[in-house]
Design an enzyme around this catalytic site. Structure first.
Site, mmCIF file in Angstrom:
data_model
loop_
_atom_site.group_PDB
_atom_site.id
_atom_site.type_symbol
_atom_site.label_atom_id
_atom_site.label_comp_id
_atom_site.label_asym_id
_atom_site.label_seq_id
_atom_site.Cartn_x
_atom_site.Cartn_y
_atom_site.Cartn_z
ATOM 1 N N ASP A 122 4.957 -2.687 3.148
ATOM 2 C CA ASP A 122 4.990 -3.976 3.850
ATOM 3 C C ASP A 122 6.022 -3.759 4.966
ATOM 4 O O ASP A 122 7.064 -4.397 5.022
ATOM 5 C CB ASP A 122 5.432 -5.057 2.858
ATOM 6 N N GLU B 144 7.909 -12.833 -4.841
ATOM 7 C CA GLU B 144 8.696 -11.920 -4.002
ATOM 8 C C GLU B 144 9.967 -12.627 -3.542
ATOM 9 O O GLU B 144 9.940 -13.455 -2.634
ATOM 10 C CB GLU B 144 7.859 -11.472 -2.795
ATOM 11 N N HIS C 217 -3.016 -10.445 3.088
ATOM 12 C CA HIS C 217 -2.966 -11.916 3.051
ATOM 13 C C HIS C 217 -4.320 -12.409 3.547
ATOM 14 O O HIS C 217 -4.908 -11.786 4.439
ATOM 15 C CB HIS C 217 -1.966 -12.493 4.041
ATOM 16 N N HIS D 94 15.198 -7.660 1.556
ATOM 17 C CA HIS D 94 15.398 -8.981 0.951
ATOM 18 C C HIS D 94 16.617 -8.909 0.028
ATOM 19 O O HIS D 94 17.412 -9.842 -0.036
ATOM 20 C CB HIS D 94 14.166 -9.412 0.159
ATOM 21 N N ASP E 251 -4.638 -12.464 7.286
ATOM 22 C CA ASP E 251 -4.642 -11.171 7.998
ATOM 23 C C ASP E 251 -6.061 -10.672 8.199
ATOM 24 O O ASP E 251 -6.339 -9.931 9.130
ATOM 25 C CB ASP E 251 -3.985 -10.038 7.180
ATOM 26 N N ASP F 73 11.995 -5.077 8.222
ATOM 27 C CA ASP F 73 10.796 -4.513 7.585
ATOM 28 C C ASP F 73 10.428 -3.137 8.129
ATOM 29 O O ASP F 73 9.258 -2.863 8.390
ATOM 30 C CB ASP F 73 9.577 -5.439 7.785
ATOM 31 N N ASP G 197 7.926 -3.724 -2.338
ATOM 32 C CA ASP G 197 7.587 -3.614 -0.924
ATOM 33 C C ASP G 197 8.585 -2.616 -0.369
ATOM 34 O O ASP G 197 9.794 -2.864 -0.341
ATOM 35 C CB ASP G 197 7.697 -4.973 -0.211
#
Ligand code: XLS
Ligand code: NI
Ligand code: NI
Length: 450
Positions: free
Chosen positions: A352, A245, A114, A284, A117, A322, A309
């Site tokens: 991720d 996503e 990102h 997700h 980041d 995650d 991911d």
């Protein structure tokens, strides 16, 4: 010892001296070599492609280098050197240096990032974008040196408080414009770095209460935003995939990109179903009440499967943990669906994925990624057996064989009316006989592939 960007020597961040290599299933760890791949043999050919090409592993900047190890109750636990006080751009370069050390150490061919980041936010968007570009130049150099490639870039449209009521779906058009300007910068950088995809995660594209939300307007705004991104992609000649996503909730209560089915309907409504695909994440899917395999299979069936991911959630927790994947049967079924959907294509398996907050040693990053990569490689081999053996595909073919008959095809091709169907059932006195779904027998079969 390594060179840091200022030319001074810096101690190696990880204790592993060399890039991890494949040693085979019988590898015995030793003090000299505590870690090696037992299954990830990157040049091994699986179903016509090397493992490296089938899996396209990526390390993400976001959780592995950006996140400091906070939780809702606790301060950052990791205390990475680049999170300490100091010149923010020098720290960003140090972070890039260590990140590329990890990519090479675990032999990951790709990375993802990102904008926020990789570089600190400046006083204005122009300054922020310029800082992102400066680190982009560092990336270009390091990518050249190491051969590591970019799987995807994305803009962080959710951390800063300006986005608290959404980015594209904000009630204020100036926030929409700001988000658009941020995406333009990252999309162009992704293009210049030869990125294979560009991801949009709508982390604030949703709402808390209808009392302050005009849902119809917000959906129209989101559709326009996505069209702007696609128009710009074509304008600059970016050949990568644009990926959404899906995630049903967190951070907002209702998120518009709920799951694959919802995203597909949204893409259709805005004429984008041929332009945009999905980047799917295991937890997700679970949060939306689906399995990961379901989301992959549905995306494959709808022609919008893009990338993964590669995380896992925790069955006991209702939020997005995650975590790195570590469940072979689950990941094998995932890989089986990926292969059935035509393979990972231009996408990849992006970690991720987050360390646990107590995993504060630098080497924990190496163990996490290498363990996950080896697990996915092993899962790919199981999935290969599932396909090659042919019993599962054969079972499906037999189960649906009636639809391949002349009569079945005529129905699907729209050649039979409701009247005709009703007449035929009566004339032939049809009494269809139920047949077992044989789930347990198939589960037995799947176990035999491990
Ligand atoms: C958060 C998402 C996020 C995206 C990229 O839940 O997984 O990390 O992958 O913005
Ligand atoms: Ni994600
Ligand atoms: Ni997530």
């Amino acid at each position: 010892m390594k060179n840091d960007p200022s030319g001074a020597r810096r101690p190696a961040y990880f204790s592993f001296p060399n890039t991890l290599v494949y040693r085979g299933p019988d590898f015995v760890p030793s003090a000299q070599e505590p870690l090696a791949y037992r299954y990830y043999d990157k040049k091994r050919v699986v179903l016509g492609k090397t493992m490296e090409e089938q899996l396209r592993f990526a390390v993400c900047y976001w959780h592995s280098f950006g996140w400091g190890g906070t939780d809702p109750f606790g301060e950052p636990s990791f205390r990475r050197p680049w999170h300490a006080a100091g010149d923010p751009m020098a720290q960003a370069e140090l972070k890039a240096d260590v990140a590329f050390d990890l990519f090479r150490l675990v032999d990951a061919p790709f990375f993802t990032f990102h904008d926020r980041d990789i570089a600190p936010e400046g006083a204005t968007l122009a300054e922020s974008n310029a800082q992102v570009r400066r680190i982009g130049d560092v990336f270009a150099r390091k990518m050249q040196e190491t051969g590591v490639r970019l799987l995807w870039g994305t803009a962080n449209l959710f951390s800063n408080r300006r986005y608290m009521a959404g980015a594209a779906t904000n009630p204020d058009p100036e926030v929409f414009m700001y988000a658009a300007a941020q995406v333009k910068n990252v999309l162009e950088l992704t293009h210049e770095l030869g990125g294979a995809n560009y991801v949009l995660w709508g982390g604030r594209e949703g709402y808390e209460t209808l009392l302050n939300t005009d849902l119809k307007r917000e959906l129209a705004q989101l559709g326009r935003f996505l069209n702007l991104v696609v128009e710009h992609k074509h304008k600059i000649g970016f050949k990568g995939q644009i990926l959404i996503e899906p995630k049903p909730a967190e951070p907002t209560k209702h998120q518009y990109d709920y799951d694959v089915g919802t995203v597909y309907g949204f893409l259709k409504a805005h004429g984008l179903e041929k332009e945009v695909k999905v980047n799917l994440e295991q937890n997700h899917a679970l949060l939306a009440g689906h399995t990961f395999e379901h989301e992959i299979a549905l995306a494959g069936a709808l022609g919008i499967f893009g990338s993964l991911d590669m995380n896992r959630g925790d069955e006991m927790l209702g939020w997005d943990t995650d975590q790195f994947p570590n469940n072979l049967p689950q990941v094998a079924l995932t890989m089986y669906e990926v292969l059935k959907a035509g393979g990972i294509g231009q996408g990849g398996l992006n970690f991720d994925a987050k360390l646990r907050r107590q995993s504060i040693d630098p080497d924990d990053l190496v163990w996490a990624h290498a363990t996950a990569m080896d697990l996915c490689a092993r899962a790919l081999l199981v999935a290969e057996r599932m396909l090659n053996d042919g019993a599962l595909p054969r079972h499906l073919q037999e189960r649906y064989a009636g639809w391949d008959s002349a009569s079945g095809r005529a129905i699907l091709q729209g050649q039979r009316s409701l009247d005709e169907l009703a007449r035929e059932v009566e004339a032939r006195k049809l009494e269809p006989q139920p047949r077992s779904g044989q789930q347990e027998r198939l589960e037995h079969l799947v176990n035999s592939y491990f």
